[in-house]
Design a protein around this motif. Structure first.
Motif, PDB file in Angstrom:
ATOM      1  N   LEU A   1       0.787  -1.374   0.153  1.00 55.58           N
ATOM      2  CA  LEU A   1       0.055   0.010  -0.082  1.00 55.58           C
ATOM      3  C   LEU A   1       0.879   1.153  -0.132  1.00 55.58           C
ATOM      4  N   PRO A   2       0.373   2.524  -0.520  1.00 56.00           N
ATOM      5  CA  PRO A   2       1.097   3.464  -0.516  1.00 56.00           C
ATOM      6  C   PRO A   2       1.423   4.232   0.633  1.00 56.00           C
ATOM      7  N   SER A   3       2.792   4.516   0.921  1.00 53.38           N
ATOM      8  CA  SER A   3       2.931   4.978   2.120  1.00 53.38           C
ATOM      9  C   SER A   3       2.822   4.408   3.594  1.00 53.38           C
ATOM     10  N   VAL A   4       3.008   2.839   3.056  1.00 56.86           N
ATOM     11  CA  VAL A   4       2.993   2.005   4.205  1.00 56.86           C
ATOM     12  C   VAL A   4       4.390   1.033   4.206  1.00 56.86           C
ATOM     13  N   GLY A   5       5.162   1.536   5.102  1.00 54.81           N
ATOM     14  CA  GLY A   5       6.646   0.816   5.128  1.00 54.81           C
ATOM     15  C   GLY A   5       6.344  -0.280   6.026  1.00 54.81           C
ATOM     16  N   PRO A   6       7.440  -0.967   6.429  1.00 47.48           N
ATOM     17  CA  PRO A   6       7.575  -2.449   7.207  1.00 47.48           C
ATOM     18  C   PRO A   6       6.930  -2.150   8.457  1.00 47.48           C
ATOM     19  N   LYS A   7       7.267  -0.808   9.144  1.00 46.68           N
ATOM     20  CA  LYS A   7       6.924  -0.761  10.787  1.00 46.68           C
ATOM     21  C   LYS A   7       5.505  -0.387  10.556  1.00 46.68           C
TER      22      LYS A   7
ATOM     23  N   HIS B   1      12.547 -24.687  18.170  1.00 50.54           N
ATOM     24  CA  HIS B   1      13.913 -24.515  17.429  1.00 50.54           C
ATOM     25  C   HIS B   1      14.717 -25.374  18.125  1.00 50.54           C
ATOM     26  N   PRO B   2      15.499 -26.217  17.679  1.00 55.34           N
ATOM     27  CA  PRO B   2      16.438 -26.989  18.254  1.00 55.34           C
ATOM     28  C   PRO B   2      17.599 -26.385  18.688  1.00 55.34           C
ATOM     29  N   GLN B   3      18.014 -25.159  18.067  1.00 57.50           N
ATOM     30  CA  GLN B   3      19.250 -24.567  18.386  1.00 57.50           C
ATOM     31  C   GLN B   3      19.382 -23.720  19.554  1.00 57.50           C
ATOM     32  N   ARG B   4      17.976 -23.490  20.058  1.00 60.62           N
ATOM     33  CA  ARG B   4      17.887 -22.249  20.839  1.00 60.62           C
ATOM     34  C   ARG B   4      17.824 -22.714  22.246  1.00 60.62           C
ATOM     35  N   ASP B   5      18.638 -21.828  23.109  1.00 53.20           N
ATOM     36  CA  ASP B   5      18.721 -22.436  24.567  1.00 53.20           C
ATOM     37  C   ASP B   5      17.669 -22.347  25.282  1.00 53.20           C
ATOM     38  N   ASN B   6      17.130 -23.439  26.056  1.00 49.00           N
ATOM     39  CA  ASN B   6      16.283 -23.963  26.765  1.00 49.00           C
ATOM     40  C   ASN B   6      16.228 -23.182  28.232  1.00 49.00           C
ATOM     41  N   SER B   7      17.354 -22.705  28.453  1.00 49.49           N
ATOM     42  CA  SER B   7      17.757 -22.344  29.901  1.00 49.49           C
ATOM     43  C   SER B   7      17.464 -20.960  30.284  1.00 49.49           C
ATOM     44  N   VAL B   8      17.123 -19.999  29.122  1.00 46.95           N
ATOM     45  CA  VAL B   8      17.044 -18.565  29.287  1.00 46.95           C
ATOM     46  C   VAL B   8      15.688 -18.512  28.893  1.00 46.95           C
ATOM     47  N   ILE B   9      14.875 -17.789  29.865  1.00 49.12           N
ATOM     48  CA  ILE B   9      13.372 -17.208  29.275  1.00 49.12           C
ATOM     49  C   ILE B   9      13.403 -15.697  29.398  1.00 49.12           C
ATOM     50  N   CYS B  10      13.238 -14.993  28.296  1.00 47.69           N
ATOM     51  CA  CYS B  10      12.878 -13.523  28.236  1.00 47.69           C
ATOM     52  C   CYS B  10      11.381 -13.208  28.354  1.00 47.69           C
ATOM     53  N   VAL B  11      11.081 -12.630  29.384  1.00 45.76           N
ATOM     54  CA  VAL B  11       9.840 -12.300  29.715  1.00 45.76           C
ATOM     55  C   VAL B  11       9.553 -10.901  29.002  1.00 45.76           C
ATOM     56  N   VAL B  12       8.474 -10.981  28.207  1.00 44.69           N
ATOM     57  CA  VAL B  12       7.993  -9.527  27.554  1.00 44.69           C
ATOM     58  C   VAL B  12       6.448  -9.519  27.755  1.00 44.69           C
ATOM     59  N   SER B  13       5.869  -8.171  27.555  1.00 40.78           N
ATOM     60  CA  SER B  13       4.539  -7.872  27.823  1.00 40.78           C
ATOM     61  C   SER B  13       3.672  -8.406  26.373  1.00 40.78           C
ATOM     62  N   ASP B  14       4.375  -8.014  25.282  1.00 43.69           N
ATOM     63  CA  ASP B  14       3.598  -8.167  23.928  1.00 43.69           C
ATOM     64  C   ASP B  14       4.364  -8.979  22.919  1.00 43.69           C
ATOM     65  N   PRO B  15       3.588  -9.397  22.114  1.00 42.62           N
ATOM     66  CA  PRO B  15       4.284 -10.106  20.626  1.00 42.62           C
ATOM     67  C   PRO B  15       5.294  -9.288  20.215  1.00 42.62           C
ATOM     68  N   ARG B  16       4.980  -7.931  19.876  1.00 43.69           N
ATOM     69  CA  ARG B  16       5.891  -6.955  19.287  1.00 43.69           C
ATOM     70  C   ARG B  16       7.142  -6.932  19.697  1.00 43.69           C
ATOM     71  N   ASP B  17       7.098  -7.098  21.289  1.00 41.67           N
ATOM     72  CA  ASP B  17       8.427  -6.993  22.020  1.00 41.67           C
ATOM     73  C   ASP B  17       9.397  -7.972  21.532  1.00 41.67           C
ATOM     74  N   VAL B  18       8.799  -9.496  21.263  1.00 39.62           N
ATOM     75  CA  VAL B  18       9.450 -10.617  20.953  1.00 39.62           C
ATOM     76  C   VAL B  18       9.930 -10.212  19.405  1.00 39.62           C
ATOM     77  N   ILE B  19       9.244  -9.759  18.717  1.00 33.86           N
ATOM     78  CA  ILE B  19       9.680  -9.264  17.286  1.00 33.86           C
ATOM     79  C   ILE B  19      10.972  -8.321  17.038  1.00 33.86           C
ATOM     80  N   ALA B  20      10.649  -7.193  18.154  1.00 31.43           N
ATOM     81  CA  ALA B  20      11.763  -6.321  18.244  1.00 31.43           C
ATOM     82  C   ALA B  20      12.995  -6.817  18.627  1.00 31.43           C
ATOM     83  N   LEU B  21      12.984  -7.966  19.554  1.00 32.82           N
ATOM     84  CA  LEU B  21      14.172  -8.393  20.135  1.00 32.82           C
ATOM     85  C   LEU B  21      14.730  -9.678  19.316  1.00 32.82           C
ATOM     86  N   GLU B  22      13.790 -10.070  18.619  1.00 30.44           N
ATOM     87  CA  GLU B  22      14.168 -10.955  17.363  1.00 30.44           C
ATOM     88  C   GLU B  22      15.188 -10.313  16.237  1.00 30.44           C
TER      89      GLU B  22
END
Lengths: 231, 231
Positions: free
Chosen positions: A51-57, B108-129
């Protein structure tokens, strides 16, 4: 040679990686840990980005918003998209957007058949209709004459316009085309073409309402002077 | 009384109507000349306006853009909407968005099971990933503790988190919750709750990379001083 001189960096974020990694070094490692979005979400974000002016964020924000909304709301949006795309075409008379063969404006019994306002785009019809001041009919050219883009008079709806204007009931044609270089060319071209048939006018250019004389550009000011009227 | 004193104006735009009407008075009249948009287009614009930060102008622009695009593109968008809404749910383990019962990250088999990162929202997971620095697992709370909004610990996924953290393989829980008043409350609450089971850390607050000390706010600067580390 080039390769040897590159700064060695194990990942895109490698340098900061070390800075960000004070405690559990073992848990921090670059890349290759799977996709960031689950596939249906990735596809939605990808589609929204078109869509126009819609970027990834923005696309991500819209997609995550939609996932939180009720099913019915998302279904309504999807249905509205399909429905509009399927049903909205062009009016056979004026080429404005219409779900019927002839648009509401052309069919309206109280509108004046003797005046045609010529615009380049359906958006211009919408803008003029919003003023609620014009009660004649419209004609949408579908663009402006632009030889650089390969758009000549044949690519626009000028033949059907000529046919409409040659009808005896037409008293006036108002040219309402934006004053770009191509727009002016189109206005002058249509002026010459239509003057043998009827009175041809064009909308006024000048200082916008609420505009400040001091801050108006020279061309606008020159047009405002040129278009002066007696009080 | 009130009525008599009102400035008489035959239409919403009546006053300007006279100003704008030098030539064809007969063609200019207020209102009642039909809808501005053809109905399927009106419905699409209305639906698009429900999206966050999309107002009437943007909705119109998006709708008119879509009408110009090929059928397939609009169908793809509609299908992506329905598909994402239908298929994307929550991961049973971490409550992140997922099209599968258990998300890619948890499986995911290569990810570390011993550390859990706690976030409030799925967006935070995306930002950290997107940093590509963390290779442990996540836990999405689904919000923060906010008594004002009626959100207590029971409304969040704290019970399942407690269950996960009580497993013997867990070595560390990283709390990555935005430092608002509610976020701080949640961080402190979770800290007390989880410390009996494992090491609990929280992400660092301080001067952002590229930030200018002079322009940082006092709270950030105080946090940066407080969180200082030996070189």
């Amino acid at each position: 040679m080039e390769d040897g001189r590159r700064f060695h960096c194990p990942s895109a974020l490698g340098f900061y990686g070390y800075l960000l990694d004070p405690i559990s070094k073992i848990s921090l490692a670059p890349g290759g840990l799977g996709a960031i979005y689950t596939p249906p979400l990735a596809r939605l974000i990808e589609q929204l980005q078109r869509l126009p002016s819609v970027g990834p964020k923005t696309a991500q924000r819209l997609a995550l918003h939609l996932l939180k909304r009720p099913d019915a709301e998302v279904e309504n949006l999807a249905q509205a998209l399909l429905d509009a795309k399927k049903r909205v075409g062009q009016c056979q008379v004026c080429f404005h957007l219409s779900a019927e063969p002839v648009c509401d404006i052309c069919r309206h019994p109280q509108r004046d058949n003797s005046v045609i306002c010529v615009v380049s785009d359906p958006r211009d019809v919408i803008a003029l209709e919003k003023t609620r001041e014009f009660r004649g009919k419209y004609h949408v050219l579908g663009g402006v004459i632009s030889p650089m883009d390969g758009i000549g008079p044949e690519q626009l709806t000028i033949q059907p316009l000529l046919h409409r204007v040659s009808q005896p009931e037409i008293a006036e044609v108002i040219l309402a085309i934006s004053p770009s270089v191509e727009g002016e060319t189109t206005t002058l071209y249509l002026g010459k073409l239509l003057q043998p048939f009827t009175k041809v006018t064009r909308i006024a250019f000048g200082l916008p309402m609420g505009g400040d004389l001091e801050y108006a550009d020279e061309v606008t000011l020159a047009r405002a002077l040129e278009g002066r009227r007696e009080l």
